[in-house]
Design a protein around this motif. Structure first.
Motif, short mmCIF file in Angstrom:
data_model
loop_
_atom_site.label_atom_id
_atom_site.label_comp_id
_atom_site.label_asym_id
_atom_site.label_seq_id
_atom_site.Cartn_x
_atom_site.Cartn_y
_atom_site.Cartn_z
N ARG A 1 -3.32 11.13 -19.61
CA ARG A 1 -3.59 9.77 -20.12
C ARG A 1 -4.30 9.78 -21.47
O ARG A 1 -4.56 8.72 -22.04
N MET A 2 -4.65 10.97 -21.96
CA MET A 2 -5.41 11.05 -23.21
C MET A 2 -4.59 10.55 -24.38
O MET A 2 -3.41 10.81 -24.49
N SER A 3 -5.24 9.82 -25.26
CA SER A 3 -4.57 9.41 -26.49
C SER A 3 -5.64 9.14 -27.52
O SER A 3 -6.77 8.81 -27.17
N ARG B 1 2.10 8.56 -38.46
CA ARG B 1 3.21 8.52 -37.50
C ARG B 1 3.55 9.94 -37.02
O ARG B 1 3.74 10.18 -35.82
N ALA B 2 3.61 10.87 -37.99
CA ALA B 2 3.92 12.26 -37.63
C ALA B 2 2.81 12.82 -36.75
O ALA B 2 3.07 13.56 -35.79
N THR B 3 1.57 12.44 -37.06
CA THR B 3 0.42 12.93 -36.29
C THR B 3 0.51 12.47 -34.84
O THR B 3 0.30 13.26 -33.92
N ARG B 4 0.82 11.19 -34.64
CA ARG B 4 0.90 10.66 -33.27
C ARG B 4 2.00 11.36 -32.48
O ARG B 4 1.81 11.75 -31.33
N ARG B 5 3.14 11.55 -33.16
CA ARG B 5 4.27 12.21 -32.49
C ARG B 5 3.89 13.64 -32.11
O ARG B 5 4.15 14.09 -30.99
N ALA B 6 3.25 14.34 -33.04
CA ALA B 6 2.89 15.74 -32.79
C ALA B 6 1.87 15.83 -31.66
O ALA B 6 1.94 16.73 -30.81
N LEU B 7 0.93 14.90 -31.63
CA LEU B 7 -0.10 14.93 -30.59
C LEU B 7 0.53 14.72 -29.21
O LEU B 7 0.16 15.37 -28.24
N ARG B 8 1.49 13.80 -29.15
CA ARG B 8 2.18 13.56 -27.87
C ARG B 8 2.91 14.82 -27.42
O ARG B 8 2.88 15.19 -26.25
N ARG B 9 3.55 15.50 -28.40
CA ARG B 9 4.27 16.74 -28.07
C ARG B 9 3.31 17.79 -27.55
O ARG B 9 3.60 18.49 -26.57
N MET B 10 2.15 17.91 -28.20
CA MET B 10 1.16 18.92 -27.77
C MET B 10 0.67 18.63 -26.35
O MET B 10 0.47 19.53 -25.56
N ARG B 11 0.48 17.34 -26.06
CA ARG B 11 -0.01 16.96 -24.73
C ARG B 11 1.03 17.31 -23.68
O ARG B 11 0.72 17.88 -22.64
#
Lengths: 160, 237
Positions: free
Chosen positions: B229-231, B124-134
């Motif tokens: 759109r990357m995820s 969950r933390a990983t997904r949140r952090a990745l969205r922030r980085m994007r």
């Protein structure tokens, strides 16, 4: 200078086969310490530097103190050992928080205030998990003044 | 989380990479070892971001900075085709000595001990952090597109590098991010070379750097919607 000696917040109990260094904060410990941090903010605590021991519970406690720090968070292996001159060399001016463990936290506070290394003597300081001592003066043994020793319950009351 | 991602993200694995690079710098200290040290510290920094952890980032940045001057020297020597084993060694030796001194300091050992005890990041933390980085990369791209100053381009380059490494650590490498980073990297190398040069050579390199910046920004403008759109596969579930 101002020195804040902090004992890590409530962490997982050590289970058989578990590495002590990997003990994380519990949810309860985290929530309670967040409240303590709000209390510290009200008490006017601000840090230029937060030094913490490499053990996971101290890292996580230091992270919770980050909102009060406008400088760096820095790991210091010296905080996982009995206090010595090497630790004092890392502390220079401003307002510095040291996040560590017992019995080293109380031994450090007592050493800086009294100049004595006998932390188990009559002047022994009680550091509950999440407690914070505030010292002022030159970071030399026997040359600092203890301004306050806040147990976690008091800090949480300050936050309300 | 895609298969293999957790293995790449394991703090122990990243710590081993850092230790191996540190040992190589302490050993032969070749340019490749210095580069590996810088790369390993970026991996560790991105892993901390993906874990949502704040502690140890400043220590890793300091470690990375301690190798910066030597790395800049090595890059310049490579680009100007200088030979490291001739007169150039006299400039390199003190820089290597400085780096070895900081790597041998107790603080580096404390940093490695602290990294070793970290748990693997939670999805969950990983997904949140990745969205922030994007989001950070897109914002930096928008700023660089509207005002292409060196500072804005530099920020965009760093944000894209962070996003690329994050995807790689998650076992989901994106060639587009590598290409964007390469283009911005070319601009950065020319910009640094221009600053170091003098006279006519400086003007020539500055012209080339300006051209590289335009080309990198053109590519960014075309590809930004794809980045938006990357995820990672896990996010789509």
């Amino acid at each position: 200078m101002k020195l804040w000696i902090v004992r890590h917040a409530i962490a997982e109990e050590l289970a058989p086969g578990m590495d002590d260094a990997r003990r994380a904060l519990t949810e309860r410990g985290r929530v309670r310490f967040e409240e303590s941090v709000r209390g510290l903010r009200r008490a006017g605590a601000r840090f230029d530097l937060v030094l913490h021991s490499p053990l996971l519970r101290a890292q996580e406690t230091a992270e919770l103190l980050a909102p009060l720090c406008h400088g760096r968070l820095q790991v210091a292996g010296e905080l996982a050992a009995p206090p010595g001159p090497e630790l004092l060399q890392l502390v220079a001016g401003g307002s510095v928080a040291l996040v560590g463990h017992e019995p080293h936290a109380s031994a450090l506070a007592w050493w800086l205030v009294s100049g004595s290394r006998d932390a188990q003597g009559p002047g022994r300081l009680l550091f509950k998990k999440g407690a914070v001592a505030s010292l002022e003066g030159e970071p030399v043994p026997g040359r600092m003044v203890l301004r306050g020793l806040w147990q976690p319950g008091v800090l949480r009351k300050l936050a309300r | 989380m895609p298969t293999g991602s957790s293995a790449c993200l394991l703090p122990e694995r990243i710590c081993e990479e850092l230790v191996a690079a540190r040992d190589a710098v302490m050993g032969d200290g070749a340019p490749d070892a210095v580069h590996r040290l810088r790369t390993a510290s970026v991996h560790a920094l991105v892993m901390l971001r993906l874990s949502g952890r704040r502690a140890l980032r400043d220590d890793l940045r300091a470690l990375r900075r301690s190798a910066a001057r030597l790395r800049d020297h090595d890059v310049q020597a490579r680009d100007t085709d200088a030979r490291l084993d001739t007169g150039d060694e006299s400039c390199r030796a003190p820089l290597l000595e400085d780096l070895r001194r900081s790597l041998g300091a107790p603080q580096t050992e404390a940093l490695l001990s602290a990294l070793r005890v970290l748990p693997a990041p939670r999805p969950r933390a990983t997904r949140r952090a990745l969205r922030r980085m994007r989001r950070a990369a897109l914002a930096a791209g928008a700023r660089a597109s509207s005002a292409p100053a060196a500072g804005a381009l530099h920020r965009l380059r760093r944000r894209i590098r962070r996003l690329r490494v994050a995807h790689e650590l998650l076992g989901d490498a994106r060639p587009l991010l590598a290409r964007l980073q390469d283009d911005l990297g070319r601009w950065h190398d020319l910009e640094c070379a221009a600053r170091a040069a003098g006279g006519a050579e400086r003007r020539r390199l500055a012209r080339l750097a300006a051209r590289a910046a335009r080309s990198a920004l053109t590519l960014w403008r075309r590809k930004a919607p794809i980045v938006a759109r990357m995820s990672i596969r896990e996010e789509d579930r």
